[in-house]
Write a protein that holds these residues in place. Structure first.
Motif, PDB file in Angstrom:
ATOM      1  N   ALA A  70     -19.688 -52.866 -17.835  1.00 18.35           N
ATOM      2  CA  ALA A  70     -19.566 -53.639 -16.598  1.00 18.35           C
ATOM      3  C   ALA A  70     -19.422 -55.108 -16.976  1.00 18.35           C
ATOM      4  N   PHE A  71     -18.993 -55.914 -16.027  1.00 21.02           N
ATOM      5  CA  PHE A  71     -18.862 -57.348 -16.327  1.00 21.02           C
ATOM      6  C   PHE A  71     -20.210 -58.017 -16.195  1.00 21.02           C
ATOM      7  N   PRO A  72     -20.497 -58.993 -17.065  1.00 26.77           N
ATOM      8  CA  PRO A  72     -21.775 -59.680 -16.971  1.00 26.77           C
ATOM      9  C   PRO A  72     -21.944 -60.263 -15.567  1.00 26.77           C
ATOM     10  N   GLY A  73     -23.180 -60.191 -15.073  1.00 24.69           N
ATOM     11  CA  GLY A  73     -23.463 -60.813 -13.777  1.00 24.69           C
ATOM     12  C   GLY A  73     -23.177 -59.900 -12.597  1.00 24.69           C
ATOM     13  N   LEU A  74     -22.418 -58.840 -12.827  1.00 24.25           N
ATOM     14  CA  LEU A  74     -22.155 -57.940 -11.703  1.00 24.25           C
ATOM     15  C   LEU A  74     -23.136 -56.787 -11.758  1.00 24.25           C
ATOM     16  N   ASP A  75     -23.509 -56.284 -10.595  1.00 26.94           N
ATOM     17  CA  ASP A  75     -24.416 -55.131 -10.596  1.00 26.94           C
ATOM     18  C   ASP A  75     -23.644 -53.944 -11.160  1.00 26.94           C
ATOM     19  N   ALA A  76     -24.172 -53.392 -12.227  1.00 27.64           N
ATOM     20  CA  ALA A  76     -23.404 -52.361 -12.927  1.00 27.64           C
ATOM     21  C   ALA A  76     -23.675 -50.967 -12.393  1.00 27.64           C
ATOM     22  N   SER A  77     -23.955 -50.862 -11.101  1.00 23.86           N
ATOM     23  CA  SER A  77     -24.218 -49.513 -10.618  1.00 23.86           C
ATOM     24  C   SER A  77     -22.895 -48.765 -10.497  1.00 23.86           C
ATOM     25  N   PRO A  78     -22.894 -47.497 -10.904  1.00 23.50           N
ATOM     26  CA  PRO A  78     -21.667 -46.713 -10.821  1.00 23.50           C
ATOM     27  C   PRO A  78     -21.261 -46.585  -9.351  1.00 23.50           C
ATOM     28  N   PRO A  79     -19.988 -46.251  -9.093  1.00 26.30           N
ATOM     29  CA  PRO A  79     -19.544 -46.143  -7.704  1.00 26.30           C
ATOM     30  C   PRO A  79     -20.351 -45.086  -6.949  1.00 26.30           C
ATOM     31  N   ALA A  80     -20.470 -45.287  -5.646  1.00 27.27           N
ATOM     32  CA  ALA A  80     -21.262 -44.358  -4.841  1.00 27.27           C
ATOM     33  C   ALA A  80     -20.597 -42.985  -4.830  1.00 27.27           C
ATOM     34  N   SER A  81     -21.418 -41.960  -4.856  1.00 30.68           N
ATOM     35  CA  SER A  81     -20.866 -40.619  -4.717  1.00 30.68           C
ATOM     36  C   SER A  81     -21.730 -39.869  -3.698  1.00 30.68           C
ATOM     37  N   THR A  82     -21.312 -38.662  -3.376  1.00 29.44           N
ATOM     38  CA  THR A  82     -22.000 -37.904  -2.327  1.00 29.44           C
ATOM     39  C   THR A  82     -22.425 -36.554  -2.866  1.00 29.44           C
ATOM     40  N   HIS A  83     -23.594 -36.125  -2.424  1.00 24.20           N
ATOM     41  CA  HIS A  83     -24.087 -34.814  -2.852  1.00 24.20           C
ATOM     42  C   HIS A  83     -24.598 -34.095  -1.611  1.00 24.20           C
ATOM     43  N   GLU A  84     -24.309 -32.799  -1.515  1.00 26.21           N
ATOM     44  CA  GLU A  84     -24.765 -32.066  -0.326  1.00 26.21           C
ATOM     45  C   GLU A  84     -25.764 -30.985  -0.709  1.00 26.21           C
ATOM     46  N   LEU A  85     -26.774 -30.828   0.149  1.00 28.05           N
ATOM     47  CA  LEU A  85     -27.785 -29.787  -0.063  1.00 28.05           C
ATOM     48  C   LEU A  85     -27.901 -28.988   1.228  1.00 28.05           C
ATOM     49  N   THR A 125     -25.576 -44.082  -5.673  1.00 30.19           N
ATOM     50  CA  THR A 125     -25.214 -43.974  -7.094  1.00 30.19           C
ATOM     51  C   THR A 125     -25.814 -42.679  -7.617  1.00 30.19           C
ATOM     52  N   PRO A 126     -25.323 -42.178  -8.771  1.00 38.92           N
ATOM     53  CA  PRO A 126     -25.905 -40.948  -9.327  1.00 38.92           C
ATOM     54  C   PRO A 126     -27.428 -41.055  -9.492  1.00 38.92           C
ATOM     55  N   ALA A 127     -27.916 -42.246  -9.877  1.00 36.94           N
ATOM     56  CA  ALA A 127     -29.367 -42.407 -10.055  1.00 36.94           C
ATOM     57  C   ALA A 127     -30.083 -42.281  -8.718  1.00 36.94           C
ATOM     58  N   ASN A 128     -29.527 -42.912  -7.663  1.00 42.40           N
ATOM     59  CA  ASN A 128     -30.128 -42.811  -6.319  1.00 42.40           C
ATOM     60  C   ASN A 128     -30.170 -41.358  -5.867  1.00 42.40           C
ATOM     61  N   ILE A 129     -29.041 -40.676  -6.095  1.00 36.86           N
ATOM     62  CA  ILE A 129     -28.937 -39.286  -5.633  1.00 36.86           C
ATOM     63  C   ILE A 129     -29.941 -38.415  -6.373  1.00 36.86           C
ATOM     64  N   SER A 130     -30.039 -38.601  -7.702  1.00 39.06           N
ATOM     65  CA  SER A 130     -30.949 -37.723  -8.452  1.00 39.06           C
ATOM     66  C   SER A 130     -32.391 -37.992  -8.044  1.00 39.06           C
ATOM     67  N   LEU A 131     -32.710 -39.251  -7.750  1.00 32.00           N
ATOM     68  CA  LEU A 131     -34.079 -39.569  -7.335  1.00 32.00           C
ATOM     69  C   LEU A 131     -34.344 -38.965  -5.946  1.00 32.00           C
ATOM     70  N   ALA A 132     -33.369 -39.066  -5.043  1.00 35.06           N
ATOM     71  CA  ALA A 132     -33.546 -38.486  -3.701  1.00 35.06           C
ATOM     72  C   ALA A 132     -33.730 -36.972  -3.798  1.00 35.06           C
ATOM     73  N   GLN A 133     -32.909 -36.326  -4.635  1.00 33.74           N
ATOM     74  CA  GLN A 133     -33.027 -34.873  -4.807  1.00 33.74           C
ATOM     75  C   GLN A 133     -34.397 -34.506  -5.350  1.00 33.74           C
ATOM     76  N   TYR A 134     -34.836 -35.293  -6.333  1.00 30.79           N
ATOM     77  CA  TYR A 134     -36.143 -35.044  -6.957  1.00 30.79           C
ATOM     78  C   TYR A 134     -37.247 -35.122  -5.897  1.00 30.79           C
ATOM     79  N   LEU A 135     -37.189 -36.170  -5.050  1.00 28.75           N
ATOM     80  CA  LEU A 135     -38.229 -36.373  -4.035  1.00 28.75           C
ATOM     81  C   LEU A 135     -38.175 -35.275  -2.966  1.00 28.75           C
ATOM     82  N   ILE A 136     -36.953 -34.853  -2.609  1.00 27.78           N
ATOM     83  CA  ILE A 136     -36.815 -33.770  -1.619  1.00 27.78           C
ATOM     84  C   ILE A 136     -37.391 -32.477  -2.193  1.00 27.78           C
ATOM     85  N   ASN A 137     -37.048 -32.196  -3.462  1.00 32.68           N
ATOM     86  CA  ASN A 137     -37.570 -30.977  -4.097  1.00 32.68           C
ATOM     87  C   ASN A 137     -39.086 -31.003  -4.192  1.00 32.68           C
ATOM     88  N   ALA A 138     -39.637 -32.197  -4.510  1.00 30.07           N
ATOM     89  CA  ALA A 138     -41.094 -32.310  -4.628  1.00 30.07           C
ATOM     90  C   ALA A 138     -41.749 -32.001  -3.284  1.00 30.07           C
TER      91      ALA A 138
END
Length: 310
Positions: free
Chosen positions: A222-237, A285-298
């Motif tokens: 990523a470029f310095p100074g920019l938030d390097a979060s990967p592009p948003a994606s969608t996951h369905e459960l 982001t993939p990190a947001n999604i995985s954390l949300a999935q983790y919390l839902i599963n918990a």
């Protein structure tokens, strides 16, 4: 005559899982040969190992007796170099499916009290499940003899009340705590919760500003100074209708909590007629999604397994 019946009844194959620290390869080999039980140790560079002991109950008891006496020997040896006068008890940690912990505790704690009183061992069932699993730690401590008696009673409970539903086995993590970056914050997973970690967050933000930061699994710097979060994606459960309530919570409290902690957008579709399931869409982001999935599963896990508890 009676004891014969119960011994015969117990001669079934049972698997008991145990948490141990360190490597004890040679000892395990000897235990396999002498007890007749199958003993497997989880691989990996983790400080904790899962030891799985499978076999007829009498072989399991023999293996546990050997483990308990080996631990006592280790304590005695370590004490010869120390000034401590009172000998600490031998402590073992079993890993038990949460759905069986209710039977182990008994109504109002009656069963666990009975086990403590009849064996003289201390028995504690952890309140929270082990990370990313539906298993709980059961800690037993006492003299080797008390521990063996205690394991026998626990085996009887486990045979009488088999686990309900699928069990997600606990797998020890490598030494470091897993870290999840979400919404510019760093979280460490502890038990079922994501705990914001201020020091790691600072490092994470510095890394974002200073250097081309590459999130895990991403190859484009990523470029310095920019938030390097990967592009948003969608996951369905899809979640069964009867469990959706535990995800939403009273007046949406739980779902809002999951949204805040994960930094993801979570949409729950309205119930469709004739369908027993509801669709959940998680965006971020993939990190947001995985954390949300983790919390839902918990949430789901504690709802499903909590029914058998006290």
């Amino acid at each position: 005559m009676e004891s014969k019946v119960s011994e015969g009844g117990l001669n079934v194959t049972l698997t008991i899982r145990l948490l141990m620290h360190g490597k004890k390869g040679e000892t395990v080999k000897k235990m396999r040969e002498e007890s007749g039980a199958r003993i497997n140790i989880s691989e990996g560079n983790c400080p904790e190992r899962i030891v799985t002991i499978t076999g007829p109950t009498d072989a399991i008891f023999k293996a546990f007796a050997m483990i308990a006496y080996k631990f006592e020997e280790d304590i005695t040896n370590s004490m010869s170099n120390s000034t401590a006068t009172s000998k600490p008890p031998v402590t073992l940690r079993l890993v038990v499916p949460a759905s069986q912990c209710g039977s182990l505790i008994g109504k109002g704690g009656s069963k666990i009290k009975e086990i403590r009183e009849s064996t003289g061992a201390q028995v504690q069932v952890a309140g929270d499940m082990l990370p990313n699993s539906t298993e709980r730690a059961v800690t037993i401590s006492g003299t080797p003899d008390a521990i063996i008696q205690c394991v026998k009673q626990i085996c009887v409970v486990m045979l009488e009340s088999p686990p309900k539903g699928a069990t997600i086995p606990y797998r020890p993590k490598p030494a470091s705590t897993p870290v999840i970056f979400a919404g510019g914050q760093a979280y460490t997973i502890q038990g079922q919760y994501a705990i914001p970690h201020p020091d790691l967050t600072k490092l994470h933000q510095l890394a974002m500003q200073q250097t081309p930061f590459t999130p895990l699994g991403q190859t484009t710097p990523a470029f310095p100074g920019l938030d390097a979060s990967p592009p948003a994606s969608t996951h369905e459960l899809t979640i069964p209708n009867d469990l959706i309530g535990c995800i939403i919570g009273r007046q949406g409290t739980k779902i809002n909590e999951i949204r805040q902690m994960s930094g993801a957008q979570i949409k729950i579709a309205n119930a469709t007629e004739g369908s027993s399931e509801r669709q959940i869409t998680i965006t971020g982001t993939p990190a947001n999604i995985s954390l949300a999935q983790y919390l839902i599963n918990a949430r789901l896990t504690s709802e499903v397994t909590g029914m058998g508890a006290l």
